[in-house]
Design an enzyme around this catalytic site. Structure first.
Site, PDB file in Angstrom:
ATOM      1  N   ASN A 190     -10.026  -1.016  -1.787  1.00 36.48           N
ATOM      2  CA  ASN A 190      -8.619  -0.732  -1.499  1.00 36.48           C
ATOM      3  C   ASN A 190      -7.782  -1.274  -2.661  1.00 36.48           C
ATOM      4  O   ASN A 190      -7.667  -2.486  -2.826  1.00 36.48           O
ATOM      5  CB  ASN A 190      -8.278  -1.415  -0.165  1.00 36.48           C
ATOM      6  CG  ASN A 190      -6.819  -1.294   0.231  1.00 36.48           C
ATOM      7  OD1 ASN A 190      -5.941  -1.072  -0.601  1.00 36.48           O
ATOM      8  ND2 ASN A 190      -6.546  -1.463   1.514  1.00 36.48           N
ATOM      9  N   CYS A 234       0.807  -1.222   0.000  1.00 40.28           N
ATOM     10  CA  CYS A 234       0.000   0.000   0.000  1.00 40.28           C
ATOM     11  C   CYS A 234       0.837   1.268   0.000  1.00 40.28           C
ATOM     12  O   CYS A 234       0.377   2.331  -0.417  1.00 40.28           O
ATOM     13  CB  CYS A 234      -0.931  -0.012   1.213  1.00 40.28           C
ATOM     14  SG  CYS A 234      -1.969  -1.469   1.188  1.00 40.28           S
ATOM     15  N   HIS A 254      -3.889   6.759   1.658  1.00 37.36           N
ATOM     16  CA  HIS A 254      -4.127   5.480   0.999  1.00 37.36           C
ATOM     17  C   HIS A 254      -5.547   5.063   1.350  1.00 37.36           C
ATOM     18  O   HIS A 254      -5.948   5.140   2.508  1.00 37.36           O
ATOM     19  CB  HIS A 254      -3.109   4.454   1.514  1.00 37.36           C
ATOM     20  CG  HIS A 254      -3.526   3.050   1.282  1.00 37.36           C
ATOM     21  ND1 HIS A 254      -3.918   2.600   0.045  1.00 37.36           N
ATOM     22  CD2 HIS A 254      -3.641   1.992   2.127  1.00 37.36           C
ATOM     23  CE1 HIS A 254      -4.255   1.323   0.148  1.00 37.36           C
ATOM     24  NE2 HIS A 254      -4.100   0.922   1.394  1.00 37.36           N
TER      25      HIS A 254
END
Ligand code: COA
Length: 334
Positions: A291, A113, A260
């Site tokens: 995500n 990430c 993020h």
């Protein structure tokens, strides 16, 4: 001094949408549960056979077009992904072939990430060292293939989505306060490596992939959601404060925070802790894409720019936390 400046951006989201309602059919979950715990309503997934570099390609082509740059003028490709087309070589080399730029160096990074923040730090360092002046930073994630679409895998199946984004980063003469990448703070803590991981194929075993491993269901993403959550909500504010201190600015000077897109609850907790208004300052588009790991920040930035939320001279903070654990934040002056 040389500044590393974004001269063009692109993004690509695969067409196929997977809604929370569709997940309800596959596993014991509900739209209500997923929406309340994560803010996600839908995510996208690749067509069968569409690998990581294929997802990166349209984003890269769009970024080059927006930068008005010929692909041959790119001097380095930095490719961020958690799961490449192959275990080796990296997908940067495969994108090099798809783009048709034989000879252009391509390096893969696997910071999950935080990949976009780590990638920006590399691009900035290459540019400031004078080694390269035109870099393509690509983030591409095909996660749907590693998700267990059953009740057993519902924690991760609900969260992750596929997508890609790319940025052309160029060297420009400037000074500390001119447009471009500013301060960056990076961290990793491998004590929690297994808390968010894909653990096979593994060089700890021979053979490194076996039928037994598949039978034991070790090829799926595993996540200790609570631990990830706990660390994320403390590391995000800490690293944002750290990078603002490095840059010598306060939060009042920041126009937009692009976290993020891990989970809306994490972003909301960070906004609350830092006393930042969620709707005007902390950007979110997680409801549409889930995500998308390292692609989530550049996808969000691309959309924030399209929506007119970023103007020349604005200070943006981008921050990420994820597998590794690795986390980081970067200041960008638009
Ligand atoms: N639908 C329904 N129930 C689900 C579910 C889903 N999609 N996913 C998990 N559950 C269940 C669990 O199995 C558990 O059931 P049990 O009590 O019978 O064991 C129950 O919900 C509660 O689990 P818990 O882990 O306490 O839930 P939570 O409130 O922590 O929410 C997450 C789970 C995954 C949403 C949460 O931990 C989280 O957001 N973690 C961070 C994850 C993240 O952001 N990862 C990416 C970082 S880059």
């Amino acid at each position: 001094m040389k500044k590393a400046v974004f001269s063009g951006m692109g993004m690509y989201i695969p067409e196929t949408i997977v809604t929370n309602k569709q997940l309800e059919v596959l596993m014991d979950t509900s739209d209500e549960w997923i929406t309340e715990r994560t803010g996600i309503k839908e995510r996208h997934k690749v067509k069968p056979g569409e690998g990581t570099a294929a997802v990166a390609l349209p984003a890269a082509v769009m970024a080059l077009a927006n930068a008005k740059m010929a692909k041959e003028d790119i001097q380095l490709i930095i490719f961020s992904t958690i799961a490449g087309d192959f275990l080796a070589p990296g997908s940067g080399a495969i994108l090099n072939e798809m783009l048709g730029v034989p000879g252009t160096p391509a390096v893969d990074i696997r910071q999950a990430c935080s990949g976009f923040i780590f990638g920006m730090s590399m691009a900035k360092a290459y540019i400031q060292s004078g080694l390269y002046e035109r870099i393509l930073l690509v983030t591409a994630e095909v996660q749907s293939v590693a998700l267990q679409m059953s009740t057993e895998g519902r924690d991760t199946a609900a969260l992750f989505g596929d997508g890609a984004a790319a940025v052309v980063i160029i060297a420009e003469d400037g000074h500390k306060d001119s447009a471009g990448i500013g301060s960056i703070a990076l961290h990793s803590d491998g004590r929690y490596a297994e808390d968010l991981s894909i653990q096979i194929p593994t060089t700890r075993e021979t053979p490194f992939l076996s039928e037994q491993m598949i039978k034991d269901r070790r090829h799926w993403v595993v996540m200790n959601g609570r631990n990830v959550f706990k660390h994320a909500i403390t590391k995000f504010p800490a690293v944002i404060n750290e990078v603002m201190a490095l840059e010598g600015i306060t939060k009042d000077q920041v126009k937009l925070v692009i976290p993020h897109q891990a989970n809306l609850r994490i972003s909301e907790a960070v906004a609350k802790k830092m006393d930042l208004p969620m709707h005007s300052v902390v950007y979110s588009n997680i409801h549409k894409y889930g995500n998308t790991t390292s692609a989530s920040i550049p996808i969000a930035l691309f959309e924030a720019v399209q929506e007119g939320k970023v103007k020349k001279g604005d200070l943006i903070v981008m921050a990420a936390f994820g597998a590794g654990f690795s986390w980081g934040a970067a200041i960008y002056k638009w």
